[in-house]
Design an enzyme around this catalytic site. Structure first.
Site, PDB file in Angstrom:
ATOM      1  N   SER A   1     -54.740 109.459 -66.183  1.00  0.00           N
ATOM      2  CA  SER A   1     -55.160 108.185 -65.598  1.00  0.00           C
ATOM      3  C   SER A   1     -55.608 107.210 -66.693  1.00  0.00           C
ATOM      4  O   SER A   1     -54.816 106.883 -67.577  1.00  0.00           O
ATOM      5  CB  SER A   1     -56.255 108.476 -64.561  1.00  0.00           C
ATOM      6  OG  SER A   1     -56.572 107.343 -63.832  1.00  0.00           O
TER       7      SER A   1
ATOM      8  N   ASP B   1     -47.830 106.517 -56.544  1.00  0.00           N
ATOM      9  CA  ASP B   1     -49.178 106.363 -57.104  1.00  0.00           C
ATOM     10  C   ASP B   1     -49.596 104.890 -57.019  1.00  0.00           C
ATOM     11  O   ASP B   1     -49.012 104.040 -57.690  1.00  0.00           O
ATOM     12  CB  ASP B   1     -49.158 106.829 -58.568  1.00  0.00           C
ATOM     13  CG  ASP B   1     -50.534 106.846 -59.199  1.00  0.00           C
ATOM     14  OD1 ASP B   1     -51.456 106.246 -58.635  1.00  0.00           O
ATOM     15  OD2 ASP B   1     -50.669 107.470 -60.270  1.00  0.00           O
TER      16      ASP B   1
ATOM     17  N   HIS C   1     -51.811 109.861 -57.210  1.00  0.00           N
ATOM     18  CA  HIS C   1     -52.561 109.933 -58.461  1.00  0.00           C
ATOM     19  C   HIS C   1     -53.190 111.313 -58.579  1.00  0.00           C
ATOM     20  O   HIS C   1     -54.014 111.687 -57.737  1.00  0.00           O
ATOM     21  CB  HIS C   1     -53.665 108.866 -58.378  1.00  0.00           C
ATOM     22  CG  HIS C   1     -54.132 108.360 -59.695  1.00  0.00           C
ATOM     23  ND1 HIS C   1     -53.353 107.555 -60.505  1.00  0.00           N
ATOM     24  CD2 HIS C   1     -55.316 108.520 -60.341  1.00  0.00           C
ATOM     25  CE1 HIS C   1     -54.045 107.236 -61.582  1.00  0.00           C
ATOM     26  NE2 HIS C   1     -55.238 107.810 -61.504  1.00  0.00           N
TER      27      HIS C   1
HETATM   28  C1  MLT Z   1     -56.883 102.366 -65.550  1.00  0.00           C
HETATM   29  O1  MLT Z   1     -57.811 101.606 -65.346  1.00  0.00           O
HETATM   30  O2  MLT Z   1     -56.591 102.799 -66.663  1.00  0.00           O
HETATM   31  C2  MLT Z   1     -56.063 102.772 -64.378  1.00  0.00           C
HETATM   32  O3  MLT Z   1     -56.189 101.856 -63.363  1.00  0.00           O
HETATM   33  C3  MLT Z   1     -56.425 104.133 -63.899  1.00  0.00           C
HETATM   34  C4  MLT Z   1     -57.876 104.233 -63.531  1.00  0.00           C
HETATM   35  O4  MLT Z   1     -58.283 103.808 -62.463  1.00  0.00           O
HETATM   36  O5  MLT Z   1     -58.633 104.745 -64.324  1.00  0.00           O
END
Ligand code: MLT
Length: 215
Positions: free
Chosen positions: A112, A163, A194
């Site tokens: 992520s 996702d 996700h």
């Molecule tokens: C990010 O902010 O890198 C992506 O949206 C994934 C997350 O929510 O951490």
């Protein structure tokens, strides 16, 4: 498992374990709200014998650890993505020296937000980290294109097609941009969202064994 000592290597909180002689070193990055312990757990799933550098993101979003700032979900502060990944590369160079990791295969891996940081770091510093594995990652540079050759970079992208946090169009742009810059890109896709599945983990293990064997 040891915590860091020394000046530049202690600039980034992290855990380190040496791993078996000559094994890859997994630089393992947690997702939003995670800690270095999540990074250790992911690395151990991927290769229990590997060396591990598991840092903690230094950006706080309402108390949650992250790697760079965002303006909204999926909308990144790209200046901060670039600045944080460049500072992270400085830390990694210090860690390689501090822990005598020269000659070991460095693989940056993340989930992520950690995947997005892993990608940004490998794309901006392919001379330092030549291998990247991104679980639920996306294109990390907003409307900025990639520049320079990524001939030396090998990347595995693992994504769920539905996702909502790593939209499919962004993942497709990421894969195309990497390939156009010369990177070797492999993808694993599944019907879902996700997260990290067992199938993804076994594909990641296979990919890791393959790159280690052909390095
Ligand atoms: C990010 O902010 O890198 C992506 O949206 C994934 C997350 O929510 O951490």
């Amino acid at each position: 498992m040891t915590a860091a000592s020394g000046s530049s290597v202690s600039a980034w909180p992290h855990l380190f374990t040496e791993g078996a002689a000559g094994s890859p070193v997994l630089i393992s990055l947690h997702g939003t709200g995670g800690t270095e312990h999540d990074g250790v757990a992911l690395a151990r799933e991927l290769d229990p014998t590997a060396g591990i550098i598991a840092p903690r993101g230094r950006v706080s979003e309402q108390g949650m650890n992250r790697w760079f700032r965002r303006l909204a979900e999926g909308v990144f502060d790209v200046d901060d993505v670039e600045a944080q990944s460049d500072e992270f590369a400085v830390f990694l160079r210090a860690a390689v020296a501090e822990y005598a990791l020269e000659g070991r295969m460095l693989v940056v891996v993340g989930f992520s937000n950690g995947a997005n940081m892993a990608l940004a770091t490998a794309i901006r510093h392919p001379d330092l980290v030549g291998h990247a594995m991104a679980f639920s990652g996306m294109y990390p540079f907003g409307d900025r294109d990639l520049s320079g050759s990524l001939d030396a970079l090998r990347v595995l992208l693992l994504n769920g097609r539905q996702d909502p946090m790593a939209p499919y169009a962004s993942v497709a742009r990421l894969a195309q941009s990497l390939a156009a810059a010369g990177a070797d890109v492999e993808r694993f896709e599944w019907d879902g969202g996700h997260g990290i599945t067992r199938d993804e983990l076994s594909s990641a293990r296979e990919w890791l064994a393959g790159v280690a064997a052909t390095r």
